[in-house]
Design an enzyme around this catalytic site. Structure first.
Site, PDB file in Angstrom:
ATOM      1  N   ASP A  40       0.859  -1.187   0.000  1.00 11.77           N
ATOM      2  CA  ASP A  40       0.000   0.000   0.000  1.00 11.77           C
ATOM      3  C   ASP A  40       0.895   1.236   0.000  1.00 11.77           C
ATOM      4  O   ASP A  40       1.579   1.513   0.986  1.00 11.77           O
ATOM      5  CB  ASP A  40      -0.924   0.015   1.215  1.00 11.77           C
ATOM      6  CG  ASP A  40      -1.904  -1.136   1.210  1.00 11.77           C
ATOM      7  OD1 ASP A  40      -2.395  -1.479   0.122  1.00 11.77           O
ATOM      8  OD2 ASP A  40      -2.158  -1.706   2.290  1.00 11.77           O
ATOM      9  N   LEU A  41       0.893   1.977  -1.078  1.00  4.90           N
ATOM     10  CA  LEU A  41       1.811   3.089  -1.273  1.00  4.90           C
ATOM     11  C   LEU A  41       1.747   4.086  -0.123  1.00  4.90           C
ATOM     12  O   LEU A  41       0.683   4.626   0.188  1.00  4.90           O
ATOM     13  CB  LEU A  41       1.510   3.794  -2.599  1.00  4.90           C
ATOM     14  CG  LEU A  41       2.421   4.961  -2.971  1.00  4.90           C
ATOM     15  CD1 LEU A  41       3.857   4.485  -3.145  1.00  4.90           C
ATOM     16  CD2 LEU A  41       1.911   5.647  -4.238  1.00  4.90           C
ATOM     17  N   ASP A  42       2.903   4.342   0.497  1.00  2.17           N
ATOM     18  CA  ASP A  42       3.049   5.322   1.579  1.00  2.17           C
ATOM     19  C   ASP A  42       2.105   5.067   2.745  1.00  2.17           C
ATOM     20  O   ASP A  42       1.741   5.987   3.481  1.00  2.17           O
ATOM     21  CB  ASP A  42       2.827   6.746   1.044  1.00  2.17           C
ATOM     22  CG  ASP A  42       3.895   7.163   0.052  1.00  2.17           C
ATOM     23  OD1 ASP A  42       5.000   6.579   0.092  1.00  2.17           O
ATOM     24  OD2 ASP A  42       3.630   8.054  -0.779  1.00  2.17           O
ATOM     25  N   GLU A  43       1.688   3.813   2.939  1.00  2.43           N
ATOM     26  CA  GLU A  43       0.774   3.487   4.028  1.00  2.43           C
ATOM     27  C   GLU A  43       1.404   2.543   5.040  1.00  2.43           C
ATOM     28  O   GLU A  43       0.726   2.028   5.913  1.00  2.43           O
ATOM     29  CB  GLU A  43      -0.502   2.847   3.455  1.00  2.43           C
ATOM     30  CG  GLU A  43      -1.321   3.757   2.558  1.00  2.43           C
ATOM     31  CD  GLU A  43      -1.949   4.914   3.304  1.00  2.43           C
ATOM     32  OE1 GLU A  43      -2.167   4.787   4.524  1.00  2.43           O
ATOM     33  OE2 GLU A  43      -2.200   5.958   2.676  1.00  2.43           O
TER      34      GLU A  43
END
Length: 284
Positions: free
Chosen positions: A225-228
């Site tokens: 999950d991108l930047d999560e």
């Protein structure tokens, strides 16, 4: 005298600290530092103890005694000499401020790590002003068509160099789900974080247009999950109406450098515990 750090976590129940400290006491160890945290939300316990050995027990297997003590708790734990340096690979793109900062901190001994290499999708000439003479440099250009093959090369380098931690020092490529899974818990990313959050191109210009009063940066473990991913470190700085977009860029670089360095240092010192979607970070 060598010192060691033992990290341990399990479902919370009485007797965990007593079991760890008793095992070390019976081994004749001297506890130098001890920290613990009981997460009431997840009902998990986290502990970190730094200790050294006396001359009388230098040949004693402390790990075996800890293993026996931890068995009733179904403990997840690790034991490492504090002198054992982690092997770290740095990935970077055109923006080189985080790369330069990590290299500097490594050279002066602030970050106890062995740099296994620098990987970039930009050629070595991009970093001609940096002294990378003692660091293997790998130029791996990438396009949408070659992304899978390029990531396969990165993974091969990680394995061949026995890299333990990968740091995305402003590496401006999104890692695939497959590579994220392979590097789970051992890949740290840095990105700008604003309130509100600005995605896409020119985030500092967007922030200036909206008249933000705070800018910041976040270091986190990489997930699909991108930047999560679980957050390790964050910091912010005040902004005024006098600041131009270039001022935000300048101040943003400073925040990103120090946030990433603090996150990497915490990981190298075994002060970070994964706890689901978040982390437990013991202070140094």
């Amino acid at each position: 005298m060598d010192s060691y750090v033992v990290n341990f976590s399990c479902a919370n129940r009485p007797g965990i600290v007593a079991a760890a400290s008793t095992a070390l006491f019976q081994s004749g160890c001297n506890i130098l530092d001890a920290q613990q945290f009981d997460d009431l939300d997840t009902q998990r316990f986290f502990g970190r103890i730094v200790f050294n050995l006396t001359k009388s027990n230098e040949k004693f297997d402390v790990g075996a005694r800890l293993s026996n003590a931890f068995k009733p708790f179904a403990m997840e734990w690790s034991l490492r000499p504090t002198s054992q340096r982690r092997r770290v690979m740095l990935l970077a793109s055109r923006w080189d401020h985080c790369l330069a900062d990590l290299i500097y901190r490594w050279r002066i001994g602030e970050l106890a790590m062995d740099v296994t290499g620098v990987v970039s999708n930009y050629p070595a000439e991009t970093y001609s002003h940096l002294d990378l003479s003692l660091v293997p440099f790998h130029y791996l250009p990438v396009t949408p068509a070659t992304k899978q093959a390029q990531e396969a090369e990165i993974w091969q380098l990680v394995q061949q160099s026995k890299t333990e931690l990968v740091v995305l020092a402003r590496y401006m490529q999104v890692l695939s789900n497959e590579l994220c899974t392979r590097l789970a818990g051992r890949c740290i990313n840095i990105h700008h974080s604003f309130l509100p959050g600005f995605k896409g191109a020119k985030p500092y210009q967007q922030a200036h247009t909206r008249g933000v009063k705070l800018i910041g940066a976040t270091a986190h473990y990489v997930t699909a999950d991108l930047d999560e991913g679980p957050i390790i470190e964050q910091d912010v700085e005040r902004i005024s109406h006098r600041d131009r977009p270039e001022d935000l860029v300048r101040k943003g670089r400073d925040i990103e450098r120090r946030v990433l360095a603090r996150a990497v240092r915490a990981h190298l010192e075994d002060r970070v515990f994964l706890n689901g979607s978040k982390t437990i970070v013991f202070p140094d």
